[in-house]
Design an enzyme around this catalytic site. Sequence first.
Site, PDB file in Angstrom:
ATOM      1  N   ILE A  12       0.844  -1.208   0.000  1.00  0.00           N
ATOM      2  CA  ILE A  12       0.000   0.000   0.000  1.00  0.00           C
ATOM      3  C   ILE A  12       0.878   1.257   0.000  1.00  0.00           C
ATOM      4  O   ILE A  12       0.641   2.206  -0.754  1.00  0.00           O
ATOM      5  CB  ILE A  12      -0.973  -0.027   1.195  1.00  0.00           C
ATOM      6  CG1 ILE A  12      -1.882  -1.264   1.074  1.00  0.00           C
ATOM      7  CG2 ILE A  12      -1.800   1.253   1.248  1.00  0.00           C
ATOM      8  CD1 ILE A  12      -2.786  -1.516   2.245  1.00  0.00           C
ATOM      9  N   ASP A  51      14.086   1.430  10.631  1.00  0.00           N
ATOM     10  CA  ASP A  51      12.936   0.865  11.329  1.00  0.00           C
ATOM     11  C   ASP A  51      12.233   1.938  12.149  1.00  0.00           C
ATOM     12  O   ASP A  51      12.892   2.814  12.712  1.00  0.00           O
ATOM     13  CB  ASP A  51      13.473  -0.230  12.265  1.00  0.00           C
ATOM     14  CG  ASP A  51      12.396  -1.208  12.616  1.00  0.00           C
ATOM     15  OD1 ASP A  51      12.495  -2.362  12.196  1.00  0.00           O
ATOM     16  OD2 ASP A  51      11.435  -0.800  13.301  1.00  0.00           O
ATOM     17  N   SER A 117      -7.569  -0.498  10.186  1.00  0.00           N
ATOM     18  CA  SER A 117      -8.135  -1.697   9.556  1.00  0.00           C
ATOM     19  C   SER A 117      -9.547  -1.987  10.022  1.00  0.00           C
ATOM     20  O   SER A 117      -9.913  -1.703  11.166  1.00  0.00           O
ATOM     21  CB  SER A 117      -7.237  -2.882   9.921  1.00  0.00           C
ATOM     22  OG  SER A 117      -7.858  -4.079   9.565  1.00  0.00           O
ATOM     23  N   TYR A 141      -3.980  -8.743  15.489  1.00  0.00           N
ATOM     24  CA  TYR A 141      -3.698  -7.696  14.497  1.00  0.00           C
ATOM     25  C   TYR A 141      -4.674  -6.527  14.670  1.00  0.00           C
ATOM     26  O   TYR A 141      -4.268  -5.364  14.787  1.00  0.00           O
ATOM     27  CB  TYR A 141      -3.786  -8.294  13.078  1.00  0.00           C
ATOM     28  CG  TYR A 141      -3.874  -7.248  12.009  1.00  0.00           C
ATOM     29  CD1 TYR A 141      -2.827  -6.361  11.788  1.00  0.00           C
ATOM     30  CD2 TYR A 141      -5.024  -7.132  11.207  1.00  0.00           C
ATOM     31  CE1 TYR A 141      -2.930  -5.381  10.817  1.00  0.00           C
ATOM     32  CE2 TYR A 141      -5.125  -6.169  10.239  1.00  0.00           C
ATOM     33  CZ  TYR A 141      -4.076  -5.291  10.052  1.00  0.00           C
ATOM     34  OH  TYR A 141      -4.177  -4.323   9.097  1.00  0.00           O
ATOM     35  N   LYS A 145      -4.128  -2.471  15.926  1.00  0.00           N
ATOM     36  CA  LYS A 145      -4.559  -1.283  15.169  1.00  0.00           C
ATOM     37  C   LYS A 145      -5.427  -0.391  16.051  1.00  0.00           C
ATOM     38  O   LYS A 145      -5.339   0.839  15.998  1.00  0.00           O
ATOM     39  CB  LYS A 145      -5.310  -1.700  13.903  1.00  0.00           C
ATOM     40  CG  LYS A 145      -4.412  -2.322  12.849  1.00  0.00           C
ATOM     41  CD  LYS A 145      -3.654  -1.265  12.052  1.00  0.00           C
ATOM     42  CE  LYS A 145      -2.591  -1.847  11.173  1.00  0.00           C
ATOM     43  NZ  LYS A 145      -1.955  -0.912  10.259  1.00  0.00           N
TER      44      LYS A 145
END
Length: 330
Positions: A12, A51, A117, A141, A145
């Site tokens: 993305i 990072d 998400s 996950y 988020k």
Amino acid sequence: MRLLVLGGAGYIGSHFVKKAIEVGHQVVVIDNLINGHIEAVDSSAIFVKGDILDKNLLESVMKKHEIDACVHFAAFSLVGESMSVPNKYFYNNVTGTLSLLEAMEKCGVRKIVFSSSAAVYGSHKEMPITEEYQHIPTNPYGETKLQMEKMMHWADKAYGMKYVSLRYFNVAGASLDGSIGEDHNPETHLIPIVLQVPLNKRPFITIFGNDYDTIDGTCIRDYIHIDDLVDAHLRALQYLVTKNVSNIFNLGTEKGYSNLEIVEVARKLTKHPIPIKIGERRPGDPDKLVASFKKAYTILGWKPTKGIEEIISSAWGFHKTHPEGFGGKK
Ligand code: UDP
């Protein structure tokens, strides 16, 4: 604007970088290249390998390039993997965002567009999902988020850091010029995996479960074309500049497709039989995720412009010309 794009070499992120440069932004990318590909980064962007956990690096890049806003894509994003190694997700996603917010605060960068998400919502019966739905993530996950969004919320309260969080439903497809697309190793997402069958990279696709409470028993997802998604990010940046308020938007199309329907569209477009097998459910999968995009339309003037056929045919265009993705090179 001078943008710092975290995770700008990923699927993305790289599509966002390409478009942001096209419309005149100056872009610096930071990516650790764990999942990203240097070949996917537009040659007009400044690339720094690093990072987001490295706060000193973030600060030095923000200062050196006088960054106006951050666009944050740097996160691990696999539902299935997050179920088996949750700590990896909490460490990278949550701690990484903390490091980014600290660096932004220190450098006086007070605008961020965040890649969130649909996984923050978890399972709901009534579709489409609006931004007001309850947050009950069914996997680590989605939990990360949600925590990242909450960190931004409190950073706004404390330091006036303005954020737009974009809750993506299922992003797929590729740049229409075929130059960049989705290349994960290993690939776990439905559309690229389905297309591996006509590419002769696998003999069949396994559909994870056909006993869900849906029209054909397979999970339903709302697929959004990568270009539409990118467009929403550009609008979100504009919104931060003109309104200077934080907000949260769903990005989806209000149309759901079952996993079997996706295979059917791919069969039609590739003219390949694409055999399937039915396997076990994948842990952590909600049965249906379909977005309401009404809020994004009302406030950002955004709406999806591409349907499932364009999504799958653009993905097919990329994979046919890049059967090995970006060549497995880092
Ligand atoms: N899926 C599947 N077989 C695969 C990969 C994915 O049946 O080889 C299903 C997955 O269980 C889910 C849907 O396809 O129901 C979309 O999964 P994906 O990983 O693409 O996106 P997610 O919804 O997890 O973000």
